[in-house]
Design a protein around this motif. Structure first.
Motif, PDB file in Angstrom:
ATOM      1  N   MET A  23      74.140  66.505  37.801  1.00  0.00           N
ATOM      2  CA  MET A  23      74.394  67.173  36.547  1.00  0.00           C
ATOM      3  C   MET A  23      75.727  67.906  36.654  1.00  0.00           C
ATOM      4  O   MET A  23      75.951  68.642  37.592  1.00  0.00           O
ATOM      5  N   THR A  24      76.605  67.664  35.684  1.00  0.00           N
ATOM      6  CA  THR A  24      77.886  68.378  35.632  1.00  0.00           C
ATOM      7  C   THR A  24      78.043  69.025  34.270  1.00  0.00           C
ATOM      8  O   THR A  24      77.543  68.529  33.264  1.00  0.00           O
ATOM      9  N   THR A  25      78.758  70.148  34.277  1.00  0.00           N
ATOM     10  CA  THR A  25      79.025  70.861  33.037  1.00  0.00           C
ATOM     11  C   THR A  25      80.529  71.112  32.938  1.00  0.00           C
ATOM     12  O   THR A  25      81.153  71.559  33.897  1.00  0.00           O
ATOM     13  N   ASN A  26      81.080  70.795  31.773  1.00  0.00           N
ATOM     14  CA  ASN A  26      82.496  71.018  31.488  1.00  0.00           C
ATOM     15  C   ASN A  26      82.630  71.778  30.181  1.00  0.00           C
ATOM     16  O   ASN A  26      81.662  71.934  29.446  1.00  0.00           O
ATOM     17  N   ARG A  27      83.850  72.170  29.878  1.00  0.00           N
ATOM     18  CA  ARG A  27      84.138  72.799  28.588  1.00  0.00           C
ATOM     19  C   ARG A  27      84.954  71.856  27.709  1.00  0.00           C
ATOM     20  O   ARG A  27      85.581  72.288  26.748  1.00  0.00           O
ATOM     21  N   HIS A  28      84.930  70.569  28.065  1.00  0.00           N
ATOM     22  CA  HIS A  28      85.699  69.586  27.304  1.00  0.00           C
ATOM     23  C   HIS A  28      85.005  68.225  27.355  1.00  0.00           C
ATOM     24  O   HIS A  28      84.129  67.994  28.173  1.00  0.00           O
ATOM     25  N   LEU A  29      85.439  67.341  26.481  1.00  0.00           N
ATOM     26  CA  LEU A  29      84.904  65.986  26.424  1.00  0.00           C
ATOM     27  C   LEU A  29      85.637  65.086  27.406  1.00  0.00           C
ATOM     28  O   LEU A  29      86.842  65.238  27.607  1.00  0.00           O
ATOM     29  N   ASN A  30      84.928  64.121  27.979  1.00  0.00           N
ATOM     30  CA  ASN A  30      85.597  63.119  28.797  1.00  0.00           C
ATOM     31  C   ASN A  30      86.189  62.049  27.868  1.00  0.00           C
ATOM     32  O   ASN A  30      85.925  62.028  26.671  1.00  0.00           O
ATOM     33  N   SER A  31      86.981  61.149  28.421  1.00  0.00           N
ATOM     34  CA  SER A  31      87.679  60.157  27.587  1.00  0.00           C
ATOM     35  C   SER A  31      86.714  59.205  26.883  1.00  0.00           C
ATOM     36  O   SER A  31      86.999  58.745  25.778  1.00  0.00           O
TER      37      SER A  31
ATOM     38  N   GLU B 221      80.439  65.375  -1.061  1.00  0.00           N
ATOM     39  CA  GLU B 221      80.285  66.811  -0.837  1.00  0.00           C
ATOM     40  C   GLU B 221      79.690  67.057   0.545  1.00  0.00           C
ATOM     41  O   GLU B 221      78.615  66.566   0.871  1.00  0.00           O
ATOM     42  N   ARG B 222      80.404  67.826   1.345  1.00  0.00           N
ATOM     43  CA  ARG B 222      79.962  68.170   2.689  1.00  0.00           C
ATOM     44  C   ARG B 222      80.371  69.609   3.002  1.00  0.00           C
ATOM     45  O   ARG B 222      81.380  70.095   2.507  1.00  0.00           O
ATOM     46  N   GLN B 223      79.585  70.240   3.858  1.00  0.00           N
ATOM     47  CA  GLN B 223      80.008  71.497   4.459  1.00  0.00           C
ATOM     48  C   GLN B 223      80.642  71.112   5.788  1.00  0.00           C
ATOM     49  O   GLN B 223      79.981  70.530   6.641  1.00  0.00           O
ATOM     50  N   ARG B 224      81.911  71.409   5.939  1.00  0.00           N
ATOM     51  CA  ARG B 224      82.632  71.032   7.162  1.00  0.00           C
ATOM     52  C   ARG B 224      82.705  72.220   8.113  1.00  0.00           C
ATOM     53  O   ARG B 224      82.794  73.370   7.688  1.00  0.00           O
ATOM     54  N   PHE B 225      82.697  71.914   9.405  1.00  0.00           N
ATOM     55  CA  PHE B 225      82.783  72.938  10.441  1.00  0.00           C
ATOM     56  C   PHE B 225      83.776  72.516  11.514  1.00  0.00           C
ATOM     57  O   PHE B 225      83.837  71.342  11.883  1.00  0.00           O
ATOM     58  N   THR B 226      84.517  73.474  12.033  1.00  0.00           N
ATOM     59  CA  THR B 226      85.209  73.298  13.304  1.00  0.00           C
ATOM     60  C   THR B 226      84.202  73.702  14.357  1.00  0.00           C
ATOM     61  O   THR B 226      83.520  74.723  14.223  1.00  0.00           O
ATOM     62  N   ALA B 227      84.092  72.894  15.419  1.00  0.00           N
ATOM     63  CA  ALA B 227      83.091  73.128  16.457  1.00  0.00           C
ATOM     64  C   ALA B 227      83.778  73.215  17.813  1.00  0.00           C
ATOM     65  O   ALA B 227      84.183  72.194  18.387  1.00  0.00           O
ATOM     66  N   LYS B 228      83.940  74.428  18.311  1.00  0.00           N
ATOM     67  CA  LYS B 228      84.534  74.641  19.633  1.00  0.00           C
ATOM     68  C   LYS B 228      83.484  74.311  20.692  1.00  0.00           C
ATOM     69  O   LYS B 228      82.343  74.770  20.616  1.00  0.00           O
ATOM     70  N   ILE B 229      83.873  73.512  21.673  1.00  0.00           N
ATOM     71  CA  ILE B 229      82.947  73.127  22.735  1.00  0.00           C
ATOM     72  C   ILE B 229      82.830  74.276  23.732  1.00  0.00           C
ATOM     73  O   ILE B 229      83.803  74.643  24.389  1.00  0.00           O
ATOM     74  N   ILE B 230      81.637  74.852  23.811  1.00  0.00           N
ATOM     75  CA  ILE B 230      81.357  75.929  24.754  1.00  0.00           C
ATOM     76  C   ILE B 230      80.991  75.336  26.108  1.00  0.00           C
ATOM     77  O   ILE B 230      81.418  75.810  27.155  1.00  0.00           O
ATOM     78  N   SER B 231      80.182  74.280  26.087  1.00  0.00           N
ATOM     79  CA  SER B 231      79.870  73.549  27.317  1.00  0.00           C
ATOM     80  C   SER B 231      79.449  72.132  26.963  1.00  0.00           C
ATOM     81  O   SER B 231      78.888  71.888  25.892  1.00  0.00           O
ATOM     82  N   CYS B 232      79.750  71.222  27.867  1.00  0.00           N
ATOM     83  CA  CYS B 232      79.347  69.819  27.731  1.00  0.00           C
ATOM     84  C   CYS B 232      78.665  69.451  29.040  1.00  0.00           C
ATOM     85  O   CYS B 232      79.323  69.261  30.060  1.00  0.00           O
TER      86      CYS B 232
ATOM     87  N   THR C 113      88.870  66.379  17.482  1.00  0.00           N
ATOM     88  CA  THR C 113      90.249  66.776  17.164  1.00  0.00           C
ATOM     89  C   THR C 113      91.023  67.130  18.428  1.00  0.00           C
ATOM     90  O   THR C 113      92.242  67.162  18.415  1.00  0.00           O
ATOM     91  N   SER C 114      90.308  67.405  19.513  1.00  0.00           N
ATOM     92  CA  SER C 114      90.911  67.630  20.834  1.00  0.00           C
ATOM     93  C   SER C 114      89.793  67.540  21.866  1.00  0.00           C
ATOM     94  O   SER C 114      88.624  67.427  21.505  1.00  0.00           O
ATOM     95  N   GLN C 115      90.127  67.633  23.143  1.00  0.00           N
ATOM     96  CA  GLN C 115      89.100  67.578  24.186  1.00  0.00           C
ATOM     97  C   GLN C 115      88.143  68.762  24.115  1.00  0.00           C
ATOM     98  O   GLN C 115      87.062  68.709  24.670  1.00  0.00           O
ATOM     99  N   THR C 116      88.543  69.818  23.416  1.00  0.00           N
ATOM    100  CA  THR C 116      87.725  71.029  23.366  1.00  0.00           C
ATOM    101  C   THR C 116      87.205  71.353  21.975  1.00  0.00           C
ATOM    102  O   THR C 116      86.619  72.416  21.771  1.00  0.00           O
ATOM    103  N   GLU C 117      87.413  70.432  21.021  1.00  0.00           N
ATOM    104  CA  GLU C 117      87.004  70.731  19.654  1.00  0.00           C
ATOM    105  C   GLU C 117      86.571  69.475  18.905  1.00  0.00           C
ATOM    106  O   GLU C 117      87.202  68.423  19.005  1.00  0.00           O
ATOM    107  N   LEU C 118      85.495  69.624  18.157  1.00  0.00           N
ATOM    108  CA  LEU C 118      85.019  68.605  17.234  1.00  0.00           C
ATOM    109  C   LEU C 118      85.066  69.182  15.826  1.00  0.00           C
ATOM    110  O   LEU C 118      85.180  70.398  15.652  1.00  0.00           O
ATOM    111  N   ARG C 119      84.936  68.318  14.863  1.00  0.00           N
ATOM    112  CA  ARG C 119      84.680  68.740  13.488  1.00  0.00           C
ATOM    113  C   ARG C 119      83.425  68.020  13.029  1.00  0.00           C
ATOM    114  O   ARG C 119      83.230  66.844  13.356  1.00  0.00           O
TER     115      ARG C 119
END
Length: 154
Positions: A1-9, A106-117, A52-58
């Protein structure tokens, strides 16, 4: 088990908002906490998430649902799925994005900062699948997903 603060490729590719037809069977669980303190789960597709980046989703959520209300209230969610033999648990810190006037859908959009992966595998077994679905109207749904992904980039 590994935990990161970003997404892998591999996950960046999964959530790049492209080739949605190829990814149409892939489903995930999005877990929030209800007002009474219980976990609440909902299914979400690749047509509602973009990296949107290795550390953020929408995320693009249907408005006024229990899940969206929980996300607005707590600012937190966990995205859970199995992909290529690995179980993923992605904790997200959410910030609502402005409503798009005259949006296609119609959608409610969110920026989602990755706290842990967190990536989870078992030494004694291989995960062979997660949640998958068959779309009733694939071309219609994939087209809607493409429009939603485009609006997530705004």
């Amino acid at each position: 088990m590994t935990t990161n603060r970003h997404l892998n490729s591999k996950l960046e590719w999964l959530f790049d908002g492209k080739n949605l037809s190829e990814k149409q069977h892939f489903a995930m669980m999005l877990t929030t906490v209800s007002e009474d303190g219980w976990p609440h789960s909902a299914m979400i597709s690749v047509g509602e998430v973009v990296c949107t980046s290795q550390t953020e989703l929408r995320l693009a959520m249907w408005p006024k649902t229990t899940t969206t209300n929980n996300m607005m209230r707590t600012g937190k969610a966990t995205l859970i799925f199995v992909y290529e033999g690995v179980a993923y648990y992605i904790k997200l810190q959410l910030t609502p994005l402005p409503v798009i006037p005259n949006a296609q859908h119609e959608r409610q959009r969110f920026t989602a900062k990755i706290i842990s992966c967190r990536e989870d595998t078992a030494k004694y077994a291989t995960l062979t699948s997660g949640i998958e679905f068959e779309l009733d109207e694939p071309s219609e749904v994939v087209n809607r997903w493409a429009e939603t992904i485009k609006e997530l980039h705004l």
